[in-house]
Design a protein around this motif. Structure first.
Motif, PDB file in Angstrom:
ATOM      1  N   ARG B 107       0.827  -1.205   0.000  1.00 36.35           N
ATOM      2  CA  ARG B 107       0.000   0.000   0.000  1.00 36.35           C
ATOM      3  C   ARG B 107       0.856   1.247   0.000  1.00 36.35           C
ATOM      4  N   ILE B 108       1.846   1.284   0.868  1.00 40.10           N
ATOM      5  CA  ILE B 108       2.723   2.454   0.947  1.00 40.10           C
ATOM      6  C   ILE B 108       3.377   2.712  -0.408  1.00 40.10           C
ATOM      7  N   LEU B 109       3.899   1.649  -0.987  1.00 40.09           N
ATOM      8  CA  LEU B 109       4.538   1.780  -2.297  1.00 40.09           C
ATOM      9  C   LEU B 109       3.581   2.368  -3.327  1.00 40.09           C
ATOM     10  N   LEU B 110       2.386   1.784  -3.402  1.00 44.84           N
ATOM     11  CA  LEU B 110       1.416   2.232  -4.404  1.00 44.84           C
ATOM     12  C   LEU B 110       1.033   3.690  -4.192  1.00 44.84           C
ATOM     13  N   GLU B 111       0.805   4.046  -2.942  1.00 42.57           N
ATOM     14  CA  GLU B 111       0.248   5.377  -2.681  1.00 42.57           C
ATOM     15  C   GLU B 111       1.271   6.483  -2.868  1.00 42.57           C
ATOM     16  N   LEU B 112       2.537   6.195  -2.578  1.00 36.21           N
ATOM     17  CA  LEU B 112       3.553   7.224  -2.823  1.00 36.21           C
ATOM     18  C   LEU B 112       3.640   7.520  -4.317  1.00 36.21           C
ATOM     19  N   LYS B 113       3.209   6.563  -5.129  1.00 38.26           N
ATOM     20  CA  LYS B 113       3.201   6.788  -6.578  1.00 38.26           C
ATOM     21  C   LYS B 113       1.890   7.428  -7.027  1.00 38.26           C
ATOM     22  N   THR B 114       0.768   6.895  -6.568  1.00 42.02           N
ATOM     23  CA  THR B 114      -0.522   7.424  -7.031  1.00 42.02           C
ATOM     24  C   THR B 114      -0.689   8.886  -6.647  1.00 42.02           C
ATOM     25  N   VAL B 115      -0.186   9.257  -5.482  1.00 42.22           N
ATOM     26  CA  VAL B 115      -0.360  10.647  -5.065  1.00 42.22           C
ATOM     27  C   VAL B 115       0.451  11.579  -5.972  1.00 42.22           C
ATOM     28  N   LYS B 160      -7.908   7.041  -7.843  1.00 48.25           N
ATOM     29  CA  LYS B 160      -8.746   7.282  -9.009  1.00 48.25           C
ATOM     30  C   LYS B 160      -8.176   8.436  -9.825  1.00 48.25           C
ATOM     31  N   ALA B 161      -7.732   9.496  -9.120  1.00 47.24           N
ATOM     32  CA  ALA B 161      -7.211  10.686  -9.806  1.00 47.24           C
ATOM     33  C   ALA B 161      -5.865  10.421 -10.469  1.00 47.24           C
ATOM     34  N   SER B 162      -5.205   9.326 -10.100  1.00 46.33           N
ATOM     35  CA  SER B 162      -3.891   9.031 -10.680  1.00 46.33           C
ATOM     36  C   SER B 162      -4.010   8.615 -12.133  1.00 46.33           C
ATOM     37  N   LYS B 163      -5.210   8.267 -12.556  1.00 48.35           N
ATOM     38  CA  LYS B 163      -5.484   7.877 -13.948  1.00 48.35           C
ATOM     39  C   LYS B 163      -4.718   6.624 -14.364  1.00 48.35           C
ATOM     40  N   ASN B 164      -4.283   5.854 -13.381  1.00 53.91           N
ATOM     41  CA  ASN B 164      -3.631   4.578 -13.678  1.00 53.91           C
ATOM     42  C   ASN B 164      -4.572   3.463 -13.218  1.00 53.91           C
ATOM     43  N   SER B 165      -5.229   2.823 -14.191  1.00 55.03           N
ATOM     44  CA  SER B 165      -6.284   1.873 -13.836  1.00 55.03           C
ATOM     45  C   SER B 165      -5.725   0.648 -13.125  1.00 55.03           C
ATOM     46  N   THR B 166      -4.494   0.267 -13.448  1.00 54.52           N
ATOM     47  CA  THR B 166      -3.912  -0.903 -12.788  1.00 54.52           C
ATOM     48  C   THR B 166      -3.686  -0.637 -11.304  1.00 54.52           C
ATOM     49  N   MET B 167      -3.066   0.494 -10.999  1.00 53.24           N
ATOM     50  CA  MET B 167      -2.847   0.823  -9.586  1.00 53.24           C
ATOM     51  C   MET B 167      -4.176   1.011  -8.864  1.00 53.24           C
ATOM     52  N   ASN B 168      -5.126   1.599  -9.563  1.00 59.47           N
ATOM     53  CA  ASN B 168      -6.455   1.786  -8.986  1.00 59.47           C
ATOM     54  C   ASN B 168      -7.064   0.437  -8.601  1.00 59.47           C
ATOM     55  N   THR B 169      -6.978  -0.516  -9.505  1.00 59.17           N
ATOM     56  CA  THR B 169      -7.502  -1.851  -9.224  1.00 59.17           C
ATOM     57  C   THR B 169      -6.785  -2.473  -8.038  1.00 59.17           C
ATOM     58  N   PHE B 170      -5.458  -2.381  -8.034  1.00 62.61           N
ATOM     59  CA  PHE B 170      -4.682  -2.981  -6.950  1.00 62.61           C
ATOM     60  C   PHE B 170      -5.044  -2.359  -5.605  1.00 62.61           C
ATOM     61  N   MET B 171      -5.251  -1.055  -5.597  1.00 64.59           N
ATOM     62  CA  MET B 171      -5.656  -0.398  -4.347  1.00 64.59           C
ATOM     63  C   MET B 171      -7.002  -0.939  -3.870  1.00 64.59           C
ATOM     64  N   LEU B 172      -7.894  -1.150  -4.818  1.00 65.70           N
ATOM     65  CA  LEU B 172      -9.211  -1.685  -4.452  1.00 65.70           C
ATOM     66  C   LEU B 172      -9.098  -3.094  -3.904  1.00 65.70           C
ATOM     67  N   ILE B 173      -8.152  -3.856  -4.427  1.00 65.05           N
ATOM     68  CA  ILE B 173      -8.000  -5.236  -3.971  1.00 65.05           C
ATOM     69  C   ILE B 173      -7.514  -5.289  -2.523  1.00 65.05           C
ATOM     70  N   ILE B 174      -6.556  -4.434  -2.188  1.00 67.48           N
ATOM     71  CA  ILE B 174      -5.959  -4.550  -0.848  1.00 67.48           C
ATOM     72  C   ILE B 174      -6.703  -3.745   0.209  1.00 67.48           C
ATOM     73  N   THR B 175      -7.543  -2.802  -0.210  1.00 69.40           N
ATOM     74  CA  THR B 175      -8.199  -1.916   0.750  1.00 69.40           C
ATOM     75  C   THR B 175      -9.063  -2.628   1.798  1.00 69.40           C
ATOM     76  N   PRO B 176      -9.969  -3.529   1.388  1.00 72.37           N
ATOM     77  CA  PRO B 176     -10.855  -4.113   2.403  1.00 72.37           C
ATOM     78  C   PRO B 176     -10.093  -4.855   3.492  1.00 72.37           C
ATOM     79  N   GLU B 177      -9.105  -5.603   3.073  1.00 70.94           N
ATOM     80  CA  GLU B 177      -8.347  -6.369   4.055  1.00 70.94           C
ATOM     81  C   GLU B 177      -7.616  -5.445   5.014  1.00 70.94           C
ATOM     82  N   ILE B 178      -7.128  -4.329   4.474  1.00 73.40           N
ATOM     83  CA  ILE B 178      -6.455  -3.360   5.334  1.00 73.40           C
ATOM     84  C   ILE B 178      -7.428  -2.770   6.340  1.00 73.40           C
ATOM     85  N   ILE B 179      -8.618  -2.458   5.882  1.00 70.10           N
ATOM     86  CA  ILE B 179      -9.623  -1.895   6.789  1.00 70.10           C
ATOM     87  C   ILE B 179      -9.902  -2.825   7.955  1.00 70.10           C
TER      88      ILE B 179
END
Lengths: 239, 239
Positions: B107-115, B160-179
């Motif tokens: 998550r950290i890796l993905l978000e430092l990029k998406t932001v 979503k604003a990152s306009k990268n659909s792959t990262m967006n999908t990956f974030m959606l996959i890991i989010t529920p488990e993180i919650i």
DNA sequence: AAGTTTAAATTGGTTAACCAGATTTGTATT
DNA sequence: AATACAAATCTGGTTAACCAATTTAAACTT
């Protein structure tokens, strides 16, 4: 051929339709985490679709973690609140198929991390696997053959050595599509494959020496052409 | 409860078994990309399992892109060569369920990029969505309530604003488990939520001003406690 | 004998019947 | 009235029958 594409998109539309109806139902009935959804049979009747369609939609929502089915009991809302659930419903509905550029961008990001982690966490066993993948690649290139697959396998071996199962899974998801696109657009020519041998060896050495800084640097060098493909031919800002 | 887990792992074992048998079959018959697999009925008989089991295994391999089913025609090996296919078969079989640490790390890796990407690519529309998510979070915190979900939704809005659909999908996959893990282990307390308000605002400002450097910096600050949770309580090297 | 047409068999996908376990309901017992 | 128990119902999962499109085989025409 055209028909196949049409029916497939039709199916996806049906599924999205069901998912949005499920979202509305959950909101209308004020269902909360842990609550039980109506049975599949009831939903299929209510929505006017087959039970299979309902099941597929539920399975997709289960994959994204917002639902949880229990055999002989029912389907329940996962332990995330109404707000998050609604947000995720919308996000899932809005998800689009990944484009090649998005895949490459993600791959670069993932690999610059996995190579670093691999250099820190690799076991001797991992090292053997990396060496084997490397030899297979070198042999193929020196024989003058196409080595896109062996290349990817080396990178997957790095992901494995990173000991991060999530990143490993993600690499596996995006790899096949990258392979087919590479071969379609001929991203790598024979000359670059030859250069790749030394670059791979450098990466391997860095991992072997457990030098994360160097590992990342060498990977960056290896991705130089990929960077260009992604950001020049794609025509985007960023650097 | 225990039984459920057992049967589930049994099912997974059956599926892995089928996948490995498929790999052996492909190797034994020297099947190449584009070749047709035996029919589902034949495979189910050959392997001594139900057709459903075979279908599920094929669907999983389709998800990872190494097979491709065509209605009323057959299941074909995707356009990746024998070598890559074998490697991926093994990788898929070896895949393990993600642990929490692996999720957070990713998550950290993905978000430092998406932001960063979000700050470069965000539209005015994205900005509105980010603002709305932010307001919802602030309100919840100021009311003294738990705001883990609203927090995650803000981060998903960034993806979503990152306009990268792959990262967006990956974030959606890991989010529920993180919650669920967050709420289980109480990673964030009320005080940290309060601090989070300003941190979120800073991130929002950076995205609004299209300042990628600042955006990444502010996100890093926001992840400070998460870093600690991941690498201190986890008990790992790395920094 | 080659090409064309037609019929039979094969395919993945879909629908409907069935199953075993969980849940609810009704009833009898105390 | 409260509880214990039993039967009927409801559940997701599984199996088997069915479908339409496709592919292969066969038969027919020229």
């Amino acid at each position: 051929m055209r028909v196949e594409i049409l029916t497939k998109s039709e199916n996806e539309d049906v599924q999205k339709n069901i998912i949005s109806k499920l979202r509305d139902l959950v909101n209308y009935k004020n269902l909360e985490p842990g609550d039980k959804l109506p049975s599949e049979r009831m939903l299929s009747e209510k929505f006017g679709v087959s039970r299979n369609n309902v099941r597929e939609a539920i399975q997709k929502l289960e994959f994204f973690g917002i639902l949880k089915s229990r055999p002989q009991s029912g389907t329940f809302i996962a332990n995330i609140g109404t707000v998050a659930m609604n947000g995720m419903f919308d996000d899932i509905l809005r998800l689009e198929d990944p484009d090649f550029k998005s895949l490459v961008e993600t791959r670069i990001l993932l690999e610059l991390k996995t190579v670093r982690l691999a250099s820190l966490r690799r076991t001797d066993e991992d090292l053997k696997g990396l060496r084997a993948a490397l030899d297979a690649y070198n042999k193929k290139v020196l024989d003058g053959k196409d080595a896109v697959e062996e290349d990817l396998l080396f990178h997957l071996a790095i992901a494995k050595a990173s000991k991060n199962s999530t990143m490993n899974t993600f690499m596996l998801i995006i790899t096949p599509e990258i392979i087919t696109n590479f071969e379609k657009y001929h991203v790598c020519d024979a000359n670059q494959s030859f250069i790749g041998i030394q670059e791979h060896e450098d990466i391997y050495e860095a991992i072997k020496n457990q030098d994360p800084q160097s590992a990342k640097e060498k990977m960056k060098v290896h991705f130089k052409m990929l960077y260009q493909y992604c950001y020049n031919s794609g025509g985007e800002e960023d650097k």
